[in-house]
Design an enzyme around this catalytic site. Structure first.
Site, PDB file in Angstrom:
ATOM      1  CD  GLU A 286      37.122  46.704  42.160  1.00  0.00           C
ATOM      2  OE1 GLU A 286      38.031  47.366  43.024  1.00  0.00           O
ATOM      3  OE2 GLU A 286      36.437  47.129  41.274  1.00  0.00           O
ATOM      4  CB  CYS A 320      44.347  44.361  46.924  1.00  0.00           C
ATOM      5  SG  CYS A 320      42.354  44.548  47.813  1.00  0.00           S
TER       6      CYS A 320
END
Length: 515
Positions: A286, A320
């Site tokens: 990720e 993020c």
């Protein structure tokens, strides 16, 4: 029947008693600062000569703790401990493994403010942000435990008169978790205990900025009954032990959250078969995002401004999922820009220990320098509306920053800044809003603020992100409610906190018994 899962509630800091309880936790943790912490390999403390020093980013004179630093020899010892522990842990009843997680969740819940206070000191999280981080860590423990119990009987498949067929999941083996600093408890916990409850053993390499909060999880897991060697705590540098364990022939999986540069490197290295390796390594990678909030000309403009504010400046934009791009219909562009500017001007930046602080520091000098460099780039590419100021004399503080009239292909519209900077861009119609939103290599989160249901339905398919939100911000996914992961260069979309997350760390086996 598995008990229904409900996420851990957030603390209501409008209540004075909750503020006082947090103040008490801060005072308690402050007395613990400066201690030394060992590695934990096979359940035993290991002290090394080289150390990692954790510093308070809001007060650089304050040492949070000094942690032993793992080198290649300790990484190999952790691998051997994980291989040995796997022989028995993998055969534990899944419900028994789940009970370790459920007990750990209960232990942390009783000390919730204490865990949050560690993050206020170690990485500069405000009360609200730290509380959400701890709550999410508890959620991961509870949710993955229940998911494992659900998977215990296997998945029904068809049988015939002449045979009985069964379909069950089995753990892979030892693996590596590399966790990030920005959600140092939540993501670190989830990426560790997910593979763990599935029956794997773990080598945990937490981020060097936040090793102390990771050690606190280790203490709880051991208190909850985790056997020796199931999770081995080995903070260290990526080049020294990260590469070594990614390449190791006995590593079965890698669970990584972090930058695109490191993630793609791990993905490539993990694909190479090493001498003695008899399996393909699984990866859950990720990475980053360049996340957009779209506002059309049929939107609640106050909601739009509030959504941009908390999505862009929550934890100083160091998520993020943070909104770093606001793409607004030209009819309402100036109104949304001004409303957001006004809210940003009222957001208090300062020491997160203080109750009134809305936004604390960025993580360290490296991050400060990078963000300030992007602000200088932004001044050449767009119009600075507010912010752009930094102060690193006592900590790493940067004011909430807005740029306007940014071109869709500007660097500040394309590159991940990972700081409190948002760029505004306008578009003629909804098709162009979507087109600009999709014009990056990332595809993590996005939001659409609109009362036009046709536009929302168009975005449902045409907005290419893994997590899409309507009429709210683009951050703050909740475990079990909004499984999290992104498209394109945002990663493998493993969907943390989702119903199939554990399957990334298990292999299915079909058994046919013919009569």
């Amino acid at each position: 029947m598995v008990t229904a899962y409900r996420h851990e509630p957030f603390t209501d800091f409008t209540l004075e008693e909750n503020q006082r309880a947090y103040d008490e936790a801060l005072a308690y943790v402050k007395k613990q600062l400066g201690k030394e912490y060992p590695l934990i390999i096979n359940g035993r403390p290991v002290t090394t000569e080289r150390k990692i020093t954790s510093i308070n980013p809001a007060n650089t004179t304050e040492v949070i703790g000094t942690v032993s630093k793992a080198e290649e020899s300790q990484a190999e010892a952790a691998m051997q401990a994980a291989r040995e522990a796997f022989k028995t842990w993998s055969k534990w009843d899944p419900a028994a493994r789940a009970n370790v997680l459920l007990r750990a969740a209960a232990l942390i819940r009783r000390r919730k403010h204490e865990f949050s206070a560690w993050m206020t000191y170690e990485i500069g999280k405000t009360r609200k942000e730290a509380d959400a981080d701890t709550a999410e860590g508890i959620d991961f423990l509870e949710y993955y435990a229940r998911q494992m119990i659900e998977l215990k009987p296997g998945i029904p498949v068809n049988s015939r008169d002449m045979e009985n067929n069964e379909f069950h999941y089995f753990p892979l083996g030892p693996g590596l978790t590399v966790s990030p600093w920005n959600l140092p408890f939540a993501i670190m916990t989830g990426t560790t205990v997910g593979p763990m409850v599935a029956g794997n053993t773990v080598m945990l390499k937490p981020a060097s900025n936040t090793p102390v909060i990771a050690y606190k999880l280790m203490e709880v897991l051991m208190e909850a009954g985790m056997p020796d060697g199931v999770v081995n705590y080995i903070p260290g540098s990526g080049s020294a032990i990260g590469d070594y364990l990614v390449d190791h022939p006995h590593t079965h999986w890698i669970n990584f959250t972090g930058s695109k540069e490191v993630g793609t490197r791990i993905y490539e290295r993990a694909a190479k078969i090493q001498p003695g390796q008899q399996h393909l390594k699984r990866t859950a990678i990720e990475m980053g995002g360049k996340d957009t909030i779209i506002v059309d000309n049929d939107a609640d403009l106050d909601l739009a401004a509030a959504s941009i504010l908390y999505s862009a400046y929550g934890f100083s934009g160091q998520k993020c999922s943070a909104c770093s791009r606001a793409i607004v219909h030209e009819d309402v562009y100036e109104d949304v820009l001004e409303k957001t500017r006004k809210l940003a001007s009222e957001a208090v930046t300062g020491d997160p220990v203080q109750r009134e602080t809305y936004m604390g520091p960025v993580k360290d000098q490296e991050a400060y320098d990078k963000i300030m460099e992007y602000i200088e780039i932004g001044k050449k590419e767009a119009r600075l509306v507010i912010g752009g100021d930094g102060d690193n004399s006592t900590g790493f503080f940067i004011k909430p920053t807005i740029f306007a009239e940014a071109s869709p292909d500007a660097r500040i519209m394309q590159e991940e800044i990972f700081g409190p900077v948002v760029a505004f861009c306008q578009a003629r119609d909804f098709d162009e809003l979507i087109e600009i939103a999709n014009n990056t290599e990332y595809g993590l989160t996005g939001a659409v603020i609109s009362n036009n249901r046709a536009h929302l339905e168009q975005a449902r398919t045409d907005f290419h992100v893994g997590n899409l939100y309507f009429n709210r911000g683009c951050t703050a996914a909740i475990v079990g409610y909004q499984p999290f992961g992104g498209f394109k260069m945002s990663g493998t979309d493993a969907k943390a906190g989702g119903p199939d997350y554990l399957l990334h760390f298990m292999q299915p086996k079909t058994v046919t018994d013919q009569f």
